[in-house]
Design a protein around this motif. Structure first.
Motif, PDB file in Angstrom:
ATOM      1  N   GLY A 173       0.803  -1.223   0.000  1.00 22.88           N
ATOM      2  CA  GLY A 173       0.000   0.000   0.000  1.00 22.88           C
ATOM      3  C   GLY A 173       0.830   1.265   0.000  1.00 22.88           C
ATOM      4  N   THR A 174       2.145   1.153  -0.219  1.00 25.84           N
ATOM      5  CA  THR A 174       2.973   2.357  -0.255  1.00 25.84           C
ATOM      6  C   THR A 174       2.976   3.010  -1.637  1.00 25.84           C
ATOM      7  N   ALA A 175       2.590   2.271  -2.659  1.00 25.90           N
ATOM      8  CA  ALA A 175       2.487   2.824  -4.021  1.00 25.90           C
ATOM      9  C   ALA A 175       1.115   2.457  -4.557  1.00 25.90           C
ATOM     10  N   GLY A 176       0.114   3.131  -4.066  1.00 25.59           N
ATOM     11  CA  GLY A 176      -1.251   2.769  -4.418  1.00 25.59           C
ATOM     12  C   GLY A 176      -1.709   1.626  -3.528  1.00 25.59           C
ATOM     13  N   GLN A 177      -2.705   0.916  -3.984  1.00 28.95           N
ATOM     14  CA  GLN A 177      -3.243  -0.180  -3.170  1.00 28.95           C
ATOM     15  C   GLN A 177      -3.999  -1.138  -4.073  1.00 28.95           C
ATOM     16  N   ALA A 178      -3.804  -2.414  -3.840  1.00 29.36           N
ATOM     17  CA  ALA A 178      -4.524  -3.420  -4.621  1.00 29.36           C
ATOM     18  C   ALA A 178      -6.017  -3.225  -4.424  1.00 29.36           C
ATOM     19  N   GLY A 179      -6.735  -3.168  -5.527  1.00 28.49           N
ATOM     20  CA  GLY A 179      -8.176  -2.993  -5.470  1.00 28.49           C
ATOM     21  C   GLY A 179      -8.637  -1.577  -5.709  1.00 28.49           C
ATOM     22  N   ASP A 180      -7.697  -0.624  -5.852  1.00 33.22           N
ATOM     23  CA  ASP A 180      -8.132   0.751  -6.091  1.00 33.22           C
ATOM     24  C   ASP A 180      -8.445   1.020  -7.569  1.00 33.22           C
ATOM     25  N   GLY A 181      -8.132   0.058  -8.425  1.00 30.10           N
ATOM     26  CA  GLY A 181      -8.524   0.155  -9.818  1.00 30.10           C
ATOM     27  C   GLY A 181      -7.583   0.886 -10.741  1.00 30.10           C
ATOM     28  N   GLY A 215      -0.921   0.031 -12.702  1.00 32.34           N
ATOM     29  CA  GLY A 215      -0.477   0.384 -14.055  1.00 32.34           C
ATOM     30  C   GLY A 215       1.012   0.253 -14.292  1.00 32.34           C
ATOM     31  N   SER A 216       1.847   0.690 -13.351  1.00 31.77           N
ATOM     32  CA  SER A 216       3.298   0.613 -13.577  1.00 31.77           C
ATOM     33  C   SER A 216       3.785  -0.828 -13.588  1.00 31.77           C
ATOM     34  N   THR A 244       5.386  -3.001 -16.913  1.00 31.07           N
ATOM     35  CA  THR A 244       6.630  -3.780 -16.874  1.00 31.07           C
ATOM     36  C   THR A 244       6.387  -5.203 -17.365  1.00 31.07           C
ATOM     37  N   ILE A 245       5.290  -5.799 -16.939  1.00 33.23           N
ATOM     38  CA  ILE A 245       4.956  -7.165 -17.366  1.00 33.23           C
ATOM     39  C   ILE A 245       4.682  -7.196 -18.870  1.00 33.23           C
ATOM     40  N   GLN A 246       3.980  -6.192 -19.368  1.00 26.93           N
ATOM     41  CA  GLN A 246       3.587  -6.164 -20.777  1.00 26.93           C
ATOM     42  C   GLN A 246       4.767  -5.997 -21.729  1.00 26.93           C
ATOM     43  N   LYS A 247       5.926  -5.608 -21.243  1.00 23.72           N
ATOM     44  CA  LYS A 247       7.108  -5.566 -22.099  1.00 23.72           C
ATOM     45  C   LYS A 247       7.430  -6.960 -22.623  1.00 23.72           C
ATOM     46  N   HIS A 248       7.162  -7.971 -21.808  1.00 27.98           N
ATOM     47  CA  HIS A 248       7.514  -9.345 -22.160  1.00 27.98           C
ATOM     48  C   HIS A 248       6.296 -10.208 -22.481  1.00 27.98           C
ATOM     49  N   PHE A 249       5.155  -9.849 -21.924  1.00 27.25           N
ATOM     50  CA  PHE A 249       3.898 -10.562 -22.186  1.00 27.25           C
ATOM     51  C   PHE A 249       2.840  -9.522 -22.540  1.00 27.25           C
ATOM     52  N   PRO A 250       2.856  -9.037 -23.787  1.00 25.10           N
ATOM     53  CA  PRO A 250       1.961  -7.946 -24.180  1.00 25.10           C
ATOM     54  C   PRO A 250       0.478  -8.272 -24.070  1.00 25.10           C
ATOM     55  N   VAL A 261      -4.675  -8.569  -8.004  1.00 28.10           N
ATOM     56  CA  VAL A 261      -3.492  -9.256  -7.461  1.00 28.10           C
ATOM     57  C   VAL A 261      -3.232 -10.540  -8.237  1.00 28.10           C
ATOM     58  N   GLN A 262      -4.266 -11.281  -8.522  1.00 25.32           N
ATOM     59  CA  GLN A 262      -4.125 -12.537  -9.262  1.00 25.32           C
ATOM     60  C   GLN A 262      -3.418 -12.314 -10.599  1.00 25.32           C
ATOM     61  N   ASN A 263      -3.828 -11.314 -11.347  1.00 22.42           N
ATOM     62  CA  ASN A 263      -3.247 -11.045 -12.660  1.00 22.42           C
ATOM     63  C   ASN A 263      -1.813 -10.529 -12.570  1.00 22.42           C
ATOM     64  N   ILE A 264      -1.541  -9.666 -11.617  1.00 20.11           N
ATOM     65  CA  ILE A 264      -0.187  -9.130 -11.468  1.00 20.11           C
ATOM     66  C   ILE A 264       0.771 -10.223 -10.996  1.00 20.11           C
ATOM     67  N   VAL A 265       0.365 -11.000  -9.997  1.00 17.61           N
ATOM     68  CA  VAL A 265       1.217 -12.083  -9.491  1.00 17.61           C
ATOM     69  C   VAL A 265       1.479 -13.100 -10.597  1.00 17.61           C
ATOM     70  N   CYS A 266       0.471 -13.424 -11.356  1.00 18.23           N
ATOM     71  CA  CYS A 266       0.635 -14.348 -12.479  1.00 18.23           C
ATOM     72  C   CYS A 266       1.625 -13.791 -13.502  1.00 18.23           C
ATOM     73  N   GLY A 267       1.517 -12.537 -13.824  1.00 19.83           N
ATOM     74  CA  GLY A 267       2.412 -11.923 -14.810  1.00 19.83           C
ATOM     75  C   GLY A 267       3.869 -11.955 -14.385  1.00 19.83           C
ATOM     76  N   VAL A 268       4.144 -11.590 -13.141  1.00 20.91           N
ATOM     77  CA  VAL A 268       5.525 -11.600 -12.655  1.00 20.91           C
ATOM     78  C   VAL A 268       6.044 -13.037 -12.576  1.00 20.91           C
ATOM     79  N   THR A 269       5.206 -13.946 -12.118  1.00 18.39           N
ATOM     80  CA  THR A 269       5.603 -15.354 -12.045  1.00 18.39           C
ATOM     81  C   THR A 269       5.926 -15.891 -13.435  1.00 18.39           C
ATOM     82  N   ASN A 270       5.122 -15.537 -14.427  1.00 18.05           N
ATOM     83  CA  ASN A 270       5.397 -15.964 -15.801  1.00 18.05           C
ATOM     84  C   ASN A 270       6.716 -15.389 -16.309  1.00 18.05           C
ATOM     85  N   MET A 271       7.029 -14.163 -15.943  1.00 22.88           N
ATOM     86  CA  MET A 271       8.313 -13.577 -16.335  1.00 22.88           C
ATOM     87  C   MET A 271       9.462 -14.409 -15.771  1.00 22.88           C
TER      88      MET A 271
END
Length: 189
Positions: free
Chosen positions: A43-51, A55-56, A60-66, A82-92
């Motif tokens: 929650g120091t750079a926004g917060q999960a669930g704020d919609g 974005g940042s 970063t994920i979309q550079k490798h998985f557009p 959270v599910q989508n972001i965690v999945c993206g970083v894990t896939n990287m």
């Protein structure tokens, strides 16, 4: 006839988009995405669930998985974001493991520790529960296991790290942890 067949095969080989080497920025982008995700979860750079604050990390994920996107129906839901972001970083990380097995294993261990640490720093409440579900489902259900290395030692290290997240978040031996580990195991077999 042979020349025509040869030309067709050569043309088909040129159209495939299989990279011959790891993207040069993948390693640094992985660690950047880890840091961005950790501060976003806490929650120091926004917060999960704020919609909008994801974005940042998503960029970063979309550079490798557009094709990685968070649909409009999922925006504003902490669990789905959270599910989508965690999945993206894990896939990287899994993508890196395909090229450098042990480096991927070490990165996965760092990622697992970062997720558990960030989860531990979230204040108790309904948001914490949603983040836990998002982390575990992002790892156990959405991650593209086909990206993982074929090296036996690195693969075991990665699987162990992924499974440890479930038990460290939900508590070792809990029903939720066992269920998440079973789902992950079934996908790996």
């Amino acid at each position: 006839m042979f020349r025509q067949l040869s030309n067709q095969l050569a043309a088909a080989a040129k159209t495939t988009d299989v990279p011959k080497a790891m993207a040069p920025t993948l390693r640094t982008d992985i660690y950047t995405a880890m840091d961005q995700t950790k501060s976003w979860l806490v929650g120091t750079a926004g917060q999960a669930g704020d919609g909008m604050s994801f974005g940042s990390v998503l960029a970063t994920i979309q550079k490798h998985f557009p094709d990685t996107k968070i649909g409009l129906e999922h925006i504003g839901s902490a669990e789905n974001e959270v599910q989508n972001i965690v999945c993206g970083v894990t896939n990287m990380i899994l993508e890196m493991s395909k090229w450098e097995g042990m480096a991927g294993g070490m990165a996965m261990r760092t990622w697992s520790d970062a997720l558990v640490e960030a989860y531990g720093r979230i204040p108790t409440g309904s948001r914490k529960q949603s983040v836990a579900k998002g982390i575990v489902s992002g790892i156990s259900q959405k991650t593209d296991i086909a990206l993982m290395t074929k090296e036996f030692t690195a693969k075991i290290q990665i699987i162990s790290s992924l499974k440890s997240v479930c038990s460290r978040i939900y508590g070792a031996g809990s029903a939720d942890a066992r269920q998440a580990e079973a789902v992950l195991s079934s996908r790996l077999i």
